[in-house]
Design an enzyme around this catalytic site. Sequence first.
Site, PDB file in Angstrom:
ATOM      1  N   ARG A 135      -0.587  34.786 -31.865  1.00  0.00           N
ATOM      2  CA  ARG A 135      -0.594  34.694 -30.396  1.00  0.00           C
ATOM      3  C   ARG A 135       0.850  34.478 -29.952  1.00  0.00           C
ATOM      4  O   ARG A 135       1.456  33.458 -30.258  1.00  0.00           O
ATOM      5  CB  ARG A 135      -1.491  33.542 -29.946  1.00  0.00           C
ATOM      6  CG  ARG A 135      -1.606  33.376 -28.442  1.00  0.00           C
ATOM      7  CD  ARG A 135      -2.523  32.206 -28.093  1.00  0.00           C
ATOM      8  NE  ARG A 135      -2.652  32.032 -26.654  1.00  0.00           N
ATOM      9  CZ  ARG A 135      -1.839  31.286 -25.906  1.00  0.00           C
ATOM     10  NH1 ARG A 135      -0.824  30.637 -26.484  1.00  0.00           N
ATOM     11  NH2 ARG A 135      -2.025  31.179 -24.601  1.00  0.00           N
TER      12      ARG A 135
ATOM     13  N   LYS B 150       7.674  27.597 -29.408  1.00  0.00           N
ATOM     14  CA  LYS B 150       7.258  26.210 -29.201  1.00  0.00           C
ATOM     15  C   LYS B 150       8.361  25.218 -29.568  1.00  0.00           C
ATOM     16  O   LYS B 150       9.325  25.542 -30.257  1.00  0.00           O
ATOM     17  CB  LYS B 150       5.977  25.924 -29.990  1.00  0.00           C
ATOM     18  CG  LYS B 150       4.765  26.573 -29.345  1.00  0.00           C
ATOM     19  CD  LYS B 150       3.454  26.034 -29.851  1.00  0.00           C
ATOM     20  CE  LYS B 150       2.306  26.520 -28.957  1.00  0.00           C
ATOM     21  NZ  LYS B 150       0.987  26.080 -29.457  1.00  0.00           N
TER      22      LYS B 150
END
Length: 273
Positions: A255, A221
Amino acid sequence: MTINCKGNLVDLSAPKVMGILNVTPDSFYDGGRYSDIQKMLSHVEKMLNDGATFVDIGAYSSRPGADPVSEVDELSRLLPIVEALLKEFPEILLSIDTFRSNVAEQCLHRGAALVNDISAGKLDEKMLSVIARFKVPCIMMHMRGNPRTMSDQTQYDDLIEDIHFYFSERLAMARKMGLNDMIIDPGFGFAKTLRQNYELLQDLDLFQSLDVPVLVGLSRKSMIYKTLKSDPENALNGTTALNMLALSKGAKILRVHDVKEAMECVQLYNQMS
């Protein structure tokens, strides 16, 4: 701490890994890579062989500023792949990343095992009742607004307290609707600034008081690659570092795009437990 997936109890006392399969053309990292079904099947097989307990499939990009996708398009992307995966891997624990109740319902009818809702049921009032009817686990993420507007909704009175209250309210609603297995995802990158993302990670252990498993999605991210002045392609090392920190603060599910490396984190963490 266990969750019931397709009649099997998954023990989360030892952390598990959820592999990401994006079938969107515009995902921030892997958009368009797995539009070919054979490539997708091979990729999922690798994730399962690398140790993924769950595979999370999404057809609606939730990156900041993403364009809307119609329900028809979302279903047309998802259903053939859901069917192919369940045919090829009948025991797969397939998580459906959607905020639409009809999309969730159609995938659950075909054998999906979990629903991963970025809005925790707030964008579709029928979502929680559908999940309750199928008696599957629900991943409830913290977000404000929607993917197009969330970047403008980062003002909090108290970040941790506000998110804690949000989850308390959503969990109470879910229990009232008859859900048994809930997982919370604090939503790194969703309606949070870079600084707020790190504050949230620092205080992640405070969410243990909610007594439900915590999932974290940090994989590649912008909070990683912007800090390192890099890009998603070069954010694996940073992802690994933050995943280990998340595990140390009580995360039960990672995840990730890179299952092998996340499993190595879990294996090393387990040596300290």
